[in-house]
Design a protein around this motif. Structure first.
Motif, PDB file in Angstrom:
ATOM      1  N   GLN A 168       0.820  -1.213   0.000  1.00  0.00           N
ATOM      2  CA  GLN A 168       0.000   0.000   0.000  1.00  0.00           C
ATOM      3  C   GLN A 168       0.856   1.267   0.000  1.00  0.00           C
ATOM      4  N   VAL A 169       2.132   1.124   0.394  1.00  0.00           N
ATOM      5  CA  VAL A 169       3.032   2.278   0.366  1.00  0.00           C
ATOM      6  C   VAL A 169       3.305   2.661  -1.084  1.00  0.00           C
ATOM      7  N   LEU A 170       3.353   1.658  -1.952  1.00  0.00           N
ATOM      8  CA  LEU A 170       3.726   1.892  -3.343  1.00  0.00           C
ATOM      9  C   LEU A 170       2.530   2.298  -4.186  1.00  0.00           C
ATOM     10  N   ASP A 171       1.340   1.878  -3.739  1.00  0.00           N
ATOM     11  CA  ASP A 171       0.128   2.140  -4.510  1.00  0.00           C
ATOM     12  C   ASP A 171      -1.030   2.080  -3.513  1.00  0.00           C
ATOM     13  N   PRO A 172      -1.880   3.123  -3.473  1.00  0.00           N
ATOM     14  CA  PRO A 172      -2.982   3.110  -2.492  1.00  0.00           C
ATOM     15  C   PRO A 172      -3.852   1.856  -2.614  1.00  0.00           C
ATOM     16  N   GLU A 173      -3.875   1.257  -3.818  1.00  0.00           N
ATOM     17  CA  GLU A 173      -4.673   0.030  -3.989  1.00  0.00           C
ATOM     18  C   GLU A 173      -3.784  -1.207  -4.038  1.00  0.00           C
ATOM     19  N   GLY A 174      -2.581  -1.074  -3.484  1.00  0.00           N
ATOM     20  CA  GLY A 174      -1.594  -2.161  -3.573  1.00  0.00           C
ATOM     21  C   GLY A 174      -2.094  -3.486  -3.020  1.00  0.00           C
ATOM     22  N   ARG A 175      -2.766  -3.434  -1.876  1.00  0.00           N
ATOM     23  CA  ARG A 175      -3.211  -4.702  -1.275  1.00  0.00           C
ATOM     24  C   ARG A 175      -4.327  -5.343  -2.102  1.00  0.00           C
ATOM     25  N   GLU A 176      -5.201  -4.493  -2.639  1.00  0.00           N
ATOM     26  CA  GLU A 176      -6.282  -5.027  -3.477  1.00  0.00           C
ATOM     27  C   GLU A 176      -5.669  -5.655  -4.737  1.00  0.00           C
ATOM     28  N   LYS A 177      -4.618  -5.024  -5.258  1.00  0.00           N
ATOM     29  CA  LYS A 177      -3.937  -5.614  -6.422  1.00  0.00           C
ATOM     30  C   LYS A 177      -3.291  -6.947  -6.031  1.00  0.00           C
ATOM     31  N   GLY A 178      -2.797  -7.017  -4.812  1.00  0.00           N
ATOM     32  CA  GLY A 178      -2.257  -8.289  -4.309  1.00  0.00           C
ATOM     33  C   GLY A 178      -3.330  -9.372  -4.347  1.00  0.00           C
ATOM     34  N   ILE A 179      -4.556  -9.005  -3.925  1.00  0.00           N
ATOM     35  CA  ILE A 179      -5.690  -9.945  -3.957  1.00  0.00           C
ATOM     36  C   ILE A 179      -5.942 -10.392  -5.402  1.00  0.00           C
ATOM     37  N   GLU A 180      -5.891  -9.449  -6.318  1.00  0.00           N
ATOM     38  CA  GLU A 180      -6.127  -9.798  -7.734  1.00  0.00           C
ATOM     39  C   GLU A 180      -5.044 -10.723  -8.288  1.00  0.00           C
ATOM     40  N   HIS A 181      -3.870 -10.722  -7.626  1.00  0.00           N
ATOM     41  CA  HIS A 181      -2.767 -11.546  -8.123  1.00  0.00           C
ATOM     42  C   HIS A 181      -2.600 -12.851  -7.344  1.00  0.00           C
ATOM     43  N   GLY A 182      -3.588 -13.207  -6.522  1.00  0.00           N
ATOM     44  CA  GLY A 182      -3.518 -14.522  -5.892  1.00  0.00           C
ATOM     45  C   GLY A 182      -3.403 -14.521  -4.379  1.00  0.00           C
ATOM     46  N   ALA A 183      -3.359 -13.334  -3.753  1.00  0.00           N
ATOM     47  CA  ALA A 183      -3.349 -13.310  -2.281  1.00  0.00           C
ATOM     48  C   ALA A 183      -4.775 -13.561  -1.778  1.00  0.00           C
ATOM     49  N   ASN A 184      -4.896 -14.159  -0.578  1.00  0.00           N
ATOM     50  CA  ASN A 184      -6.233 -14.418  -0.020  1.00  0.00           C
ATOM     51  C   ASN A 184      -6.314 -14.085   1.470  1.00  0.00           C
ATOM     52  N   VAL A 185      -5.322 -13.330   1.956  1.00  0.00           N
ATOM     53  CA  VAL A 185      -5.325 -12.912   3.363  1.00  0.00           C
ATOM     54  C   VAL A 185      -4.937 -11.439   3.411  1.00  0.00           C
ATOM     55  N   ILE A 186      -5.610 -10.688   4.304  1.00  0.00           N
ATOM     56  CA  ILE A 186      -5.257  -9.274   4.521  1.00  0.00           C
ATOM     57  C   ILE A 186      -5.142  -9.057   6.023  1.00  0.00           C
ATOM     58  N   MET A 187      -4.202  -8.214   6.408  1.00  0.00           N
ATOM     59  CA  MET A 187      -3.974  -8.008   7.843  1.00  0.00           C
ATOM     60  C   MET A 187      -4.295  -6.565   8.244  1.00  0.00           C
ATOM     61  N   PRO A 188      -5.584  -6.256   8.488  1.00  0.00           N
ATOM     62  CA  PRO A 188      -5.924  -4.893   8.911  1.00  0.00           C
ATOM     63  C   PRO A 188      -5.258  -4.583  10.255  1.00  0.00           C
ATOM     64  N   ASN A 189      -4.746  -3.373  10.372  1.00  0.00           N
ATOM     65  CA  ASN A 189      -4.002  -3.025  11.583  1.00  0.00           C
ATOM     66  C   ASN A 189      -4.951  -2.653  12.725  1.00  0.00           C
ATOM     67  N   LEU A 190      -4.841  -3.387  13.843  1.00  0.00           N
ATOM     68  CA  LEU A 190      -5.685  -3.110  15.006  1.00  0.00           C
ATOM     69  C   LEU A 190      -4.895  -2.484  16.153  1.00  0.00           C
ATOM     70  N   THR A 191      -3.620  -2.212  15.927  1.00  0.00           N
ATOM     71  CA  THR A 191      -2.788  -1.633  16.989  1.00  0.00           C
ATOM     72  C   THR A 191      -3.382  -0.280  17.413  1.00  0.00           C
ATOM     73  N   PRO A 192      -3.473  -0.018  18.722  1.00  0.00           N
ATOM     74  CA  PRO A 192      -3.998   1.287  19.154  1.00  0.00           C
ATOM     75  C   PRO A 192      -3.215   2.426  18.478  1.00  0.00           C
ATOM     76  N   LEU A 193      -3.957   3.471  18.087  1.00  0.00           N
ATOM     77  CA  LEU A 193      -3.355   4.561  17.306  1.00  0.00           C
ATOM     78  C   LEU A 193      -2.150   5.178  18.027  1.00  0.00           C
TER      79      LEU A 193
END
Ligand code: SAM
Length: 368
Positions: free
Chosen positions: A292-317
């Motif tokens: 996502q640092v390289l492209d705001p939709e980077g993770r979604e593009k990862g999904i389109e390329h075969g990824a099936n897990v995403i790690m949303p950040n839950l760490t307190p701000l």
């Protein structure tokens, strides 16, 4: 070389074919690779994308990996350790919002106080996240670096849920010379590739679902190195891969090598995800936040390329700013509830569904 169309129908690949696929640049060819990986994912893993809520429990680290913003010798970072109550609070948030699993990540520490602290947190998470939807509590991935086999065994016991326990330990690169360059300083030979591989073997023996991965696009790394990384994933018989681009960090000790140009780096990372899917088959693959640092939709593009897990950040701000492994880390100020709703929409726009209340074990592991 066979035609790309023929190649993309295969399930077994030679090294030469892997290197060729990793190096694709032509837009139409890359689209064909992406489609093949996406379709293979649907066929082998179904249409779900699984959330692993990421909890960055501490940035205290005794290692000095030269690329990493929280390395021990970066004295400009204020160090933190979440309390057990905060960790359990994040785990409950995950469970309450239908995330089937969480990932506890931290800098590397082997002291008895830390080992006991994690053990306590694991017991509490298990006890407090059992519900009708999650009868064994939320699934847990640990990403806490090199430990002894006894510690891996102990934490597995404390988790109360051995059937749904994972560990992520990237070996970073299979090229020994590059590995040593990334981890050894004149003061100290910090880490050894063999030892990390030994840890992965112990994790397997202790019954964890074994996750590993590499950094992609490290200056000096070749396509042959990445092919060797994929071969090592196969040799380890990994259940899960979490890999992402190598990004520069202000706090690192590696400014002299720079970073690949963003467009090239994202292309290479997406090719690596797609080829890993084609070669490894029914494993879980995470779309790394670093994309996502390289492209705001980077993770979604990862999904389109075969990824099936995403790690949303839950760490307190209040802690996020101090867990910057690399520069420009995204989502430093995103509130988890708000962020998750948008993420679901973006995943669905890629033809996938979110596997709510499912821990999403890799099919490879389920079939063991
Ligand atoms: N201490 C644990 C370990 O050693 O596995 C987990 C924490 S470590 C910070 C998590 C991962 O961050 C590493 O495996 C590494 O691949 C990644 N990382 C660190 N610095 C990075 C950078 N500059 N660019 C991309 N990834 C980085």
């Amino acid at each position: 070389m066979k035609s790309l169309e023929t190649l993309l129908k295969q399930t077994v690949f030679s090294d030469e074919e892997i290197v060729y696929l990793l190096g694709l640049k032509d837009e139409q060819d890359c689209r064909a690779l992406q489609k093949a990986a996406y379709d293979r994912t649907t066929e082998l893993m179904g249409s779900n994308v699984y959330y692993r809520g990421l909890i960055e429990v501490s940035n205290v680290c005794t290692s000095d990996c030269r690329y990493c913003g929280i390395r021990k010798d970066n004295h400009s970072v204020p160090r933190f350790e979440m309390t057990k109550e905060e960790i359990v609070g994040c785990a409950k948030f995950a469970a309450d919002h239908g995330y089937g699993s969480i990932c506890l990540q931290a800098g590397e520490r082997n002291d008895p106080k830390f080992i006991e602290f994690i053990a306590d947190a694991l017991r509490a998470i298990h006890a407090e996240t059992i519900s009708e939807q999650l009868p064994n509590g939320v699934g847990i991935t640990l990403s806490l670096g090199d430990q002894t086999k006894e510690v891996y065994e102990y934490w597995a016991d404390c988790s109360g849920n051995r059937d749904n326990l994972r560990y992520l330990a990237r070996f970073e690169t299979s090229n020994h010379e590059l590995f040593n360059f990334l981890h050894h300083t004149p003061k100290k030979k910090n880490k050894h590739l063999e030892h990390r591989l030994q840890c992965l073997q112990w994790l397997r023996e202790c019954g964890y679902q074994v996750g590993t991965g590499v950094m992609i696009g490290i200056p000096g790394q070749t396509l042959h190195d990445l092919c060797a990384d994929i071969r090592l994933f196969q040799k380890i018989d990994a259940d899960m891969i979490g890999m992402g681009p190598y990004l520069m960090s202000e706090g690192a000790d590696l400014k002299e090598i720079g970073q690949m140009e963003a467009k090239q780096l994202i292309r290479l990372t997406l090719n690596m995800i797609a080829v890993t899917r084609l070669v490894l088959g029914n494993i879980n693959i995470a779309a790394a936040t670093a994309l996502q640092v390289l492209d705001p939709e980077g993770r979604e593009k990862g999904i389109e390329h075969g990824a099936n897990v995403i790690m949303p950040n839950l760490t307190p701000l209040c802690y996020r700013g101090d867990y910057q492994l690399y520069d420009k880390k995204p989502n430093l100020t995103d509130d988890p509830s708000f962020f998750a709703a948008g993420l679901q929409q973006r995943i669905e726009s890629r033809g996938r569904t979110v596997g709510f209340n499912q821990s999403g074990s890799s099919r490879k592991w389920l079939m063991r």
